[in-house]
Design a protein around this motif. Structure first.
Motif, PDB file in Angstrom:
ATOM      1  N   VAL A   5       1.129  -1.282  -0.108  1.00  0.00           N
ATOM      2  CA  VAL A   5       0.048   0.092   0.085  1.00  0.00           C
ATOM      3  C   VAL A   5       0.739   1.299  -0.083  1.00  0.00           C
ATOM      4  O   VAL A   5       1.743   1.249   0.738  1.00  0.00           O
ATOM      5  N   GLY A   6       0.638   2.353  -0.817  1.00  0.00           N
ATOM      6  CA  GLY A   6       1.249   3.445  -0.593  1.00  0.00           C
ATOM      7  C   GLY A   6       0.800   4.427  -1.785  1.00  0.00           C
ATOM      8  O   GLY A   6      -0.307   4.254  -2.672  1.00  0.00           O
ATOM      9  N   THR A   7       1.728   5.373  -2.324  1.00  0.00           N
ATOM     10  CA  THR A   7       1.667   6.245  -3.323  1.00  0.00           C
ATOM     11  C   THR A   7       2.765   6.498  -4.090  1.00  0.00           C
ATOM     12  O   THR A   7       3.856   6.306  -3.597  1.00  0.00           O
ATOM     13  N   ARG A   9       4.072   9.621  -7.161  1.00  0.00           N
ATOM     14  CA  ARG A   9       3.760  11.109  -7.775  1.00  0.00           C
ATOM     15  C   ARG A   9       4.093  10.838  -9.495  1.00  0.00           C
ATOM     16  O   ARG A   9       5.202  10.607  -9.587  1.00  0.00           O
ATOM     17  N   TYR A  40      -4.236   0.804  -9.040  1.00  0.00           N
ATOM     18  CA  TYR A  40      -3.813   1.994  -8.952  1.00  0.00           C
ATOM     19  C   TYR A  40      -4.951   3.087  -9.244  1.00  0.00           C
ATOM     20  O   TYR A  40      -5.672   2.950 -10.041  1.00  0.00           O
ATOM     21  N   ASP A  43      -5.792  10.180  -6.728  1.00  0.00           N
ATOM     22  CA  ASP A  43      -6.269  10.825  -5.749  1.00  0.00           C
ATOM     23  C   ASP A  43      -7.210  11.897  -6.251  1.00  0.00           C
ATOM     24  O   ASP A  43      -7.029  12.703  -7.114  1.00  0.00           O
ATOM     25  N   VAL A  49      -1.056  12.355  -7.393  1.00  0.00           N
ATOM     26  CA  VAL A  49      -0.874  11.374  -6.553  1.00  0.00           C
ATOM     27  C   VAL A  49      -1.545  10.181  -7.007  1.00  0.00           C
ATOM     28  O   VAL A  49      -2.812  10.318  -7.314  1.00  0.00           O
ATOM     29  N   HIS A  51      -2.501   6.229  -5.841  1.00  0.00           N
ATOM     30  CA  HIS A  51      -2.548   5.315  -4.685  1.00  0.00           C
ATOM     31  C   HIS A  51      -2.432   3.963  -5.346  1.00  0.00           C
ATOM     32  O   HIS A  51      -2.891   3.508  -6.169  1.00  0.00           O
ATOM     33  N   SER A  53      -2.459  -0.071  -4.429  1.00  0.00           N
ATOM     34  CA  SER A  53      -3.000  -1.124  -3.518  1.00  0.00           C
ATOM     35  C   SER A  53      -2.729  -2.390  -4.095  1.00  0.00           C
ATOM     36  O   SER A  53      -3.291  -2.735  -5.404  1.00  0.00           O
TER      37      SER A  53
END
Length: 99
Positions: A5-7, A9, A40, A43, A49, A51, A53
């Motif tokens: 999990v994360g992001t 840019r 993906y 945001d 951004v 996200h 998962s």
């Protein structure tokens, strides 16, 4: 189960090229044995951004994912797409249950 999990840019001027590349990565990853979930998402407040998962059956499935040609090709595109600020975390968990 393994969760990632994360992001990341992506610059606004690179999104037009990045979105189809991300769609190809998601489709190829979802077809892998051991992939439970792969997505993906932009945001809603900052479309630069993305996200990330992922859910994998186990570490062996994740290791196989890391060895795929589509992941290698995706990583090779990072500089071209301007991907920065990668902040991804791995979590090991039990089976998910409905909430």
């Amino acid at each position: 189960m393994i969760l990632i999990v994360g992001t990341v840019r992506i610059p606004a001027d690179g999104l037009e090229v990045a979105l189809p590349a991300m769609a190809a990565m998601v489709a190829a990853s979802r077809a892998e044995a051991g992939c439970i979930h792969y997505a993906y998402a932009q945001d809603v407040l900052d479309p630069t951004v993305i996200h990330v998962s992922e859910a994998w059956r186990d570490r062996a499935a994740l290791a196989a994912h890391f060895a795929t040609p589509h992941l290698a090709a995706w990583r090779e595109q990072f500089a071209e797409l301007g991907i920065t600020d990668r902040d991804l975390k791995l979590y090991e968990t039990g089976e998910g249950e409905p909430v």
